[in-house]
Design a protein around this motif. Structure first.
Motif, PDB file in Angstrom:
ATOM      1  N   CYS A 392       0.825  -1.211   0.000  1.00  0.00           N
ATOM      2  CA  CYS A 392       0.000   0.000   0.000  1.00  0.00           C
ATOM      3  C   CYS A 392       0.856   1.257   0.000  1.00  0.00           C
ATOM      4  N   GLU A 393       0.683   2.097  -1.018  1.00  0.00           N
ATOM      5  CA  GLU A 393       1.439   3.354  -1.081  1.00  0.00           C
ATOM      6  C   GLU A 393       1.006   4.334   0.009  1.00  0.00           C
ATOM      7  N   GLY A 394      -0.209   4.193   0.487  1.00  0.00           N
ATOM      8  CA  GLY A 394      -0.726   5.130   1.471  1.00  0.00           C
ATOM      9  C   GLY A 394      -0.565   4.694   2.913  1.00  0.00           C
ATOM     10  N   ALA A 395       0.316   3.726   3.183  1.00  0.00           N
ATOM     11  CA  ALA A 395       0.449   3.195   4.542  1.00  0.00           C
ATOM     12  C   ALA A 395       0.814   4.283   5.549  1.00  0.00           C
ATOM     13  N   ALA A 396       1.790   5.125   5.226  1.00  0.00           N
ATOM     14  CA  ALA A 396       2.220   6.160   6.171  1.00  0.00           C
ATOM     15  C   ALA A 396       1.097   7.153   6.439  1.00  0.00           C
ATOM     16  N   LEU A 397       0.380   7.561   5.391  1.00  0.00           N
ATOM     17  CA  LEU A 397      -0.732   8.485   5.572  1.00  0.00           C
ATOM     18  C   LEU A 397      -1.831   7.839   6.404  1.00  0.00           C
ATOM     19  N   ALA A 398      -2.134   6.577   6.153  1.00  0.00           N
ATOM     20  CA  ALA A 398      -3.179   5.885   6.916  1.00  0.00           C
ATOM     21  C   ALA A 398      -2.849   5.837   8.398  1.00  0.00           C
ATOM     22  N   MET A 399      -1.584   5.608   8.732  1.00  0.00           N
ATOM     23  CA  MET A 399      -1.196   5.576  10.143  1.00  0.00           C
ATOM     24  C   MET A 399      -1.347   6.949  10.784  1.00  0.00           C
ATOM     25  N   VAL A 400      -0.963   8.002  10.067  1.00  0.00           N
ATOM     26  CA  VAL A 400      -1.135   9.354  10.601  1.00  0.00           C
ATOM     27  C   VAL A 400      -2.611   9.632  10.869  1.00  0.00           C
ATOM     28  N   GLU A 401      -3.464   9.335   9.889  1.00  0.00           N
ATOM     29  CA  GLU A 401      -4.895   9.566  10.055  1.00  0.00           C
ATOM     30  C   GLU A 401      -5.450   8.777  11.232  1.00  0.00           C
ATOM     31  N   ALA A 402      -5.137   7.482  11.290  1.00  0.00           N
ATOM     32  CA  ALA A 402      -5.700   6.628  12.337  1.00  0.00           C
ATOM     33  C   ALA A 402      -5.227   7.059  13.721  1.00  0.00           C
ATOM     34  N   GLU A 403      -3.957   7.398  13.849  1.00  0.00           N
ATOM     35  CA  GLU A 403      -3.432   7.790  15.158  1.00  0.00           C
ATOM     36  C   GLU A 403      -4.056   9.090  15.644  1.00  0.00           C
ATOM     37  N   LEU A 404      -4.204  10.061  14.764  1.00  0.00           N
ATOM     38  CA  LEU A 404      -4.785  11.333  15.223  1.00  0.00           C
ATOM     39  C   LEU A 404      -6.267  11.160  15.567  1.00  0.00           C
ATOM     40  N   VAL A 405      -7.002  10.356  14.794  1.00  0.00           N
ATOM     41  CA  VAL A 405      -8.418  10.121  15.111  1.00  0.00           C
ATOM     42  C   VAL A 405      -8.548   9.438  16.465  1.00  0.00           C
ATOM     43  N   LEU A 406      -7.743   8.424  16.710  1.00  0.00           N
ATOM     44  CA  LEU A 406      -7.782   7.745  18.002  1.00  0.00           C
ATOM     45  C   LEU A 406      -7.413   8.700  19.127  1.00  0.00           C
ATOM     46  N   ALA A 407      -6.407   9.536  18.904  1.00  0.00           N
ATOM     47  CA  ALA A 407      -5.983  10.468  19.945  1.00  0.00           C
ATOM     48  C   ALA A 407      -7.119  11.418  20.323  1.00  0.00           C
ATOM     49  N   VAL A 408      -7.803  11.959  19.333  1.00  0.00           N
ATOM     50  CA  VAL A 408      -8.900  12.892  19.603  1.00  0.00           C
ATOM     51  C   VAL A 408     -10.043  12.189  20.327  1.00  0.00           C
ATOM     52  N   LEU A 409     -10.429  11.011  19.845  1.00  0.00           N
ATOM     53  CA  LEU A 409     -11.615  10.343  20.385  1.00  0.00           C
ATOM     54  C   LEU A 409     -11.371   9.742  21.759  1.00  0.00           C
ATOM     55  N   ILE A 410     -10.196   9.149  21.987  1.00  0.00           N
ATOM     56  CA  ILE A 410      -9.929   8.522  23.283  1.00  0.00           C
ATOM     57  C   ILE A 410      -9.744   9.576  24.369  1.00  0.00           C
ATOM     58  N   ARG A 411      -9.245  10.736  24.026  1.00  0.00           N
ATOM     59  CA  ARG A 411      -9.152  11.820  25.007  1.00  0.00           C
ATOM     60  C   ARG A 411     -10.535  12.245  25.496  1.00  0.00           C
ATOM     61  N   ARG A 412     -11.539  12.150  24.629  1.00  0.00           N
ATOM     62  CA  ARG A 412     -12.859  12.681  24.962  1.00  0.00           C
ATOM     63  C   ARG A 412     -13.832  11.640  25.513  1.00  0.00           C
ATOM     64  N   PHE A 413     -13.660  10.356  25.129  1.00  0.00           N
ATOM     65  CA  PHE A 413     -14.697   9.381  25.463  1.00  0.00           C
ATOM     66  C   PHE A 413     -14.127   8.084  26.032  1.00  0.00           C
ATOM     67  N   ARG A 414     -14.950   7.455  26.855  1.00  0.00           N
ATOM     68  CA  ARG A 414     -14.814   6.038  27.163  1.00  0.00           C
ATOM     69  C   ARG A 414     -15.818   5.290  26.285  1.00  0.00           C
TER      70      ARG A 414
END
Length: 446
Positions: A392-414
């Motif tokens: 996958c050419e987009g592997a690095a971008l996918a990891m950036v997207e997934a990590e930031l989404v998780l960071a935002v959501l886990i900070r706010r919710f259980r």
């Protein structure tokens, strides 16, 4: 090798007989079928697959070494994408054409400058989803909402500011969903592709193509900023790719990124809902690194445990559960001869569940990805984004997207599972949940 020798060599590979279709359907998809095959027959299995002369699946990282060098995919397996691509099927182009095309994609998709340029907008899009969830009065359907979020993110990334003008953003998202529902549905529903659904999908596809053409024309009118390597459309244009190829490339990247990132995040949140102590550990890391502010691009490298959690989630629920290559010449996989023309499946999920490399493979254990065990592991034991020249050419971008989404959501919710709601992995181009993943949310105090 004579025909008799070829037949004898092929049947020496263990595997079932039959037509394959009934068995795949009974298993709930090819990814589940591959898990069963390898559990019964071992690391190398031949199996019948309609439309494919010979198919073999290889679930041992060591035996994948010769396969990793192959830069060819079987046409039959990617034929369903042909109607979406006027410039030829990008997934099966020959190696001579694929190598320079891939190089251009990697120059942008894997580049830090492109990630940084779009990061703030990615965070804003995620915060919008979190705000909507906070106001919701009932359970959240993770895969539905997160797939739409990842589609909006990749639209912002691939199309730039041009996709947001007027009502275009909403229409692009709706059109893409129409196309996906129809064309991917043809993989699994025998009666798909006719009637009103097909007409709507054709119209939606025409709108998407016209949108990308308009944005490309705008790029050609405006001079590109010297040294700016963060713009996908501009990079493809600068590399001399024709307009139809640029348009098809953008749409194909949107297709791949839309599903894979959204489902990766949703499966991760599903696992964290079942393991609150691990979720609390991620939240503690976020509090230490971020404090009360939203994440910035430079923060991601410090969120080491969050990344370990995401990696372990993608091991258990690999978004793209298998890949395929086509042997371009006679070769050997272990002690088995593989004739040219054979479709070689890379059963990523079966590899990730191989107990020789992953003790207690069903257990959710992010510490598997701590530095020491990761360094000791075979390089092909973990393949969430594939391997070799067709990875996958987009592997690095996918990891950036997934990590930031998780960071935002886990900070706010259980996140808590909805009692009694079954979560069954099925194959729908990616590893989907049959009736989505539904969770309850409670605010997380900081």
């Amino acid at each position: 090798m004579t025909a008799t020798d070829l037949g004898s060599a092929w049947t020496s590979i263990p595997g079932p007989d039959g037509d394959g279709l009934a068995e795949i359907a009974a298993a709930g998809g090819l990814h589940n079928y591959q898990l069963r095959l390898h559990a019964e027959y071992g690391s190398v299995v031949r199996f019948p697959l309609p439309g494919v002369p010979r198919a073999v699946s290889v679930a041992d990282p060591v035996l994948l070494e010769p396969v990793a060098r192959i830069d060819a995919r079987p046409d039959a397996l990617f034929e369903f994408l042909a109607p979406l691509q006027e410039s030829g099927n990008l997934q099966t182009m020959d190696a001579a054409e694929h190598v320079p095309w891939r190089r251009v994609l990697l120059s942008v998709l894997a580049g830090r400058s492109s990630h940084e340029r779009h990061f703030a907008e990615f965070v804003a899009l995620t915060e919008d989803v979190a705000d909507r969830w906070a106001a919701a009065g009932g359970p959240i359907a993770l895969q539905q909402d997160l797939s739409e979020l990842s589609l909006r993110m990749i639209c912002a990334y691939a199309l730039g500011a041009g996709w947001r003008s007027g009502e275009r953003a909403g229409r692009v998202v709706a059109a893409f969903e129409e196309v996906l529902t129809e064309y991917l549905g043809r993989l699994y529903e025998t009666d798909s592709g006719d009637g009103a659904g097909g007409v709507r999908a054709e119209g939606a596809l025409a709108y998407l193509r016209a949108t990308v053409d308009d944005i490309l024309a705008a790029h050609r009118r405006d001079a590109r900023i010297p040294g700016d390597d963060s713009d996908l459309i501009a990079a493809l244009a600068a590399a001399g790719q024709p307009p139809a190829r640029i348009r098809d490339t953008v749409l194909m990247i949107m297709l791949a990124a839309h599903h894979t990132t959204g489902v990766a995040v949703s499966w991760t949140l599903y696992l964290l809902a079942q393991h609150p102590a691990i979720a609390d550990r991620v939240a503690a890391e976020l509090a230490e690194v971020l404090g009360d502010r939203t994440p910035e691009y430079r923060d991601l490298k410090r969120l080491t445990y969050l990344r370990m959690v995401l990696q372990e989630s993608m091991r258990l629920y690999t978004p793209g559960p298998y890949g395929a290559r086509e042997a371009t010449e006679d070769m050997a996989v272990g002690r088995y001869p593989i004739p040219a023309g054979t479709t070689i499946f890379l059963p990523f999920r079966a590899i990730h569940m191989n107990p020789e490399y992953w003790p207690a493979p069903d257990r959710f254990d992010p510490d598997r990805f701590a530095p020491e065990p990761s360094a000791a592991r075979h390089r092909y034991a973990y393949l969430p984004f594939g391997l070799g020249p067709r990875g996958c050419e987009g592997a690095a971008l996918a990891m950036v997207e997934a990590e930031l989404v998780l960071a935002v959501l886990i900070r706010r919710f259980r996140f808590e599972p909805v009692a009694g709601h079954p979560v069954t992995p099925i194959e729908r181009f990616v590893l989907w949940a049959a009736d989505d993943i539904r969770v309850h949310l409670t605010p997380r105090t900081r």
